[in-house]
Design a protein around this motif. Structure first.
Motif, PDB file in Angstrom:
ATOM      1  N   ARG A 197      14.185 -27.220   0.208  1.00 43.28           N
ATOM      2  CA  ARG A 197      15.378 -27.975   0.606  1.00 43.28           C
ATOM      3  C   ARG A 197      16.598 -27.209   0.137  1.00 43.28           C
ATOM      4  O   ARG A 197      16.473 -26.195  -0.550  1.00 43.28           O
ATOM      5  N   GLU A 198      17.749 -27.710   0.465  1.00 47.12           N
ATOM      6  CA  GLU A 198      19.007 -27.030   0.136  1.00 47.12           C
ATOM      7  C   GLU A 198      19.084 -26.615  -1.338  1.00 47.12           C
ATOM      8  O   GLU A 198      19.398 -25.495  -1.654  1.00 47.12           O
ATOM      9  N   ASN A 199      18.801 -27.530  -2.240  1.00 47.61           N
ATOM     10  CA  ASN A 199      18.946 -27.250  -3.675  1.00 47.61           C
ATOM     11  C   ASN A 199      17.626 -27.259  -4.431  1.00 47.61           C
ATOM     12  O   ASN A 199      17.619 -27.410  -5.644  1.00 47.61           O
ATOM     13  N   GLY A 200      16.525 -27.150  -3.739  1.00 45.37           N
ATOM     14  CA  GLY A 200      15.245 -27.199  -4.438  1.00 45.37           C
ATOM     15  C   GLY A 200      14.099 -27.394  -3.481  1.00 45.37           C
ATOM     16  O   GLY A 200      13.976 -26.673  -2.497  1.00 45.37           O
ATOM     17  N   ALA A 201      13.276 -28.419  -3.777  1.00 45.69           N
ATOM     18  CA  ALA A 201      12.102 -28.650  -2.933  1.00 45.69           C
ATOM     19  C   ALA A 201      11.570 -30.053  -3.141  1.00 45.69           C
ATOM     20  O   ALA A 201      11.741 -30.662  -4.197  1.00 45.69           O
TER      21      ALA A 201
END
Length: 138
Positions: free
Chosen positions: A13-17
């Motif tokens: 995802r944008e900032n991680g998962a």
């Protein structure tokens, strides 16, 4: 699928998962993915999904992924900078050999401002490093 599947799947995802536990040990022999957590790469925060409690195995897998992901993103960042240097060189060649007056009119001011901004920051950072290095050697 011929290869053995991993125990965890990380949907980037944008900032991680989003973290899923992969299960193939069911009667239908289907791949089931059960979300167990969400990971934020920027601050290292791990939030269990719903009312779950993460197992030690979950936490270890997530931490290993997080460490690998942070290292990968750092390598990509520096690679992007090296590519930017290449692009600046290619831009210089384009300006010198191919650019029309109209092309130059559309890119000169934005390029000059961006390069001035970059130069200002680079010079300040270099000066900070030199001062810090001279302070530590005294």
């Amino acid at each position: 699928m011929g290869a053995e599947l991993p125990d965890y799947y990380f949907r980037i995802r944008e900032n991680g998962a989003a973290v899923f536990r992969v299960d193939t040990e069911n009667r239908q022999r289907r791949i089931e993915m059960d979300q167990v957590a969400v990971v934020n790469v920027r601050n290292g925060e791990v939030k269990p999904h719903g009312d779950r409690t993460l197992t030690d195995e979950d936490i270890d897998a997530i931490q290993n992924w997080l460490n690998d992901r942070v290292a990968l993103l750092a390598r990509r960042d520096i690679d992007d900078i090296h590519r930017a240097v290449d692009h600046l060189n290619l831009t210089t060649q384009w300006v010198q050999s191919k650019a029309s007056d109209e092309d130059l009119e559309s890119v000169t001011d934005p390029l000059l401002l961006a390069m001035h901004d970059l130069r200002t920051v680079l010079v300040r950072k270099k000066a900070d490093r030199l001062l810090r290095d001279s302070d530590t050697s005294d």
